[in-house]
Design an enzyme around this catalytic site. Sequence first.
Site, PDB file in Angstrom:
ATOM      1  NE  ARG A 242      -2.081   1.291  -5.920  1.00 28.34           N
ATOM      2  CZ  ARG A 242      -2.723   2.502  -5.803  1.00 28.34           C
ATOM      3  NH1 ARG A 242      -1.687   3.605  -6.609  1.00 28.34           N
ATOM      4  NH2 ARG A 242      -3.563   3.034  -4.965  1.00 28.34           N
ATOM      5  CD  GLU A 271       4.511   3.309  -3.891  1.00 31.67           C
ATOM      6  OE1 GLU A 271       4.586   3.530  -5.271  1.00 31.67           O
ATOM      7  OE2 GLU A 271       3.450   4.105  -3.400  1.00 31.67           O
ATOM      8  CG  HIS A 289       2.075   7.113  -4.636  1.00 30.50           C
ATOM      9  ND1 HIS A 289       1.998   5.587  -4.303  1.00 30.50           N
ATOM     10  CD2 HIS A 289       1.045   7.499  -4.948  1.00 30.50           C
ATOM     11  CE1 HIS A 289       0.896   5.298  -4.628  1.00 30.50           C
ATOM     12  NE2 HIS A 289       0.154   6.297  -5.355  1.00 30.50           N
TER      13      HIS A 289
HETATM   14  C1  DGY Z   1      -4.750   6.219  -4.780  1.00 25.13           C
HETATM   15  O1  DGY Z   1      -5.660   6.707  -4.466  1.00 25.13           O
HETATM   16  O2  DGY Z   1      -4.850   5.161  -5.325  1.00 25.13           O
HETATM   17  C2  DGY Z   1      -3.407   6.791  -5.081  1.00 25.13           C
HETATM   18  O3  DGY Z   1      -2.325   6.221  -5.703  1.00 25.13           O
HETATM   19  C3  DGY Z   1      -2.939   7.533  -3.753  1.00 25.13           C
HETATM   20  O4  DGY Z   1      -2.683   8.687  -4.066  1.00 25.13           O
END
Ligand code: DGY
Length: 323
Positions: A242, A271, A289
């Site tokens: 993250r 983001e 992402h």
């Molecule tokens: C998640 O599942 O947390 C991812 O970051 C989305 O792809």
Amino acid sequence: MVKPSVFVTRRWPAAVEARLAEDYDVVLNTGDKPLAAPELRDALKTYDAVLPTVTDKLGAEALDVPQARARILANYGVGYSHIDEGCARDLGLTVTNTPDVLSECTADIAMTLMLMAARRASEGERELRNGQWSGWRPTHLIGTKVSGKTLGIIGFGRIGQEMAKRAHHGFGMKILVQNRSAVDPKVLAQFNATQVDSVDVLLPQCDFVSLHCPGGPANRHLINGRRLDLMKQDAFLINTARGEVVDEHALAQALWFDVIAGAGLDVYDGEPRINPDLAGCDNLVMLPHLGSATREAREAMGFRVLDNLDDFFAGRTPRDRVI
Ligand code: DGY
């Protein structure tokens, strides 16, 4: 029997939307634009279930719905740091996520970033597309060898373990692990990995560091200026976890002033806004992402949400209940 009503905050793979419509009274956000707090509040007031994802900021403002009709937030995605746990609990909401089904693809993207950063792939492609390649020469775009190096993995859940599998068995890397709780020695043995006591102990020993811990307030700026200083000057940082886990200003400084050799990011604080300090760093590979962005993973994530919903509305505890 009346079907429970569900609101889906973004468009999903067609196969999943079709299955969802068979069993539920579904309303889609057909514009596929991220929703603001008032729209999320309306959804919580109107539908039995809301199916959010990482682009939905479900903080105190969006969850200020004392009369919520919704009883479940069935999140599409494994990370749920965009949902305020305290507020969700206060509303009595059940929250589920979608683990397992995206672990391999997310580890694949972490490997991609590691290889791209070490081997200067983005710089090479930019040079070529800009018509600036003058041909092969022994000193051209010299990168760093990945095979046989030491990889530090921070957060050793399912995705961290998939990363270890690829790095150790595919690239002969030595694996060091930092994790909140003790990792089962049998799991560590699968990758000949060693668990260390802290992030500070791990960082100076690694040629590559890959982040696989959860986001949220507890891990905000886990990698800050002080910790970047602990890394080797020829080391690389990879983040597919993250954005908030890394202090981006400190990272840009570290890249700019060669405190570390390079980095690869798939996630960003705030983001899709990108910190302009980062955009100017040549030794940084950036992806938008894409961790789980394969047809297989995105469909499996949707079907996993469906499993959770089916359990919930049948009165069972959903298998992926996190709150
Ligand atoms: C998640 O599942 O947390 C991812 O970051 C989305 O792809």
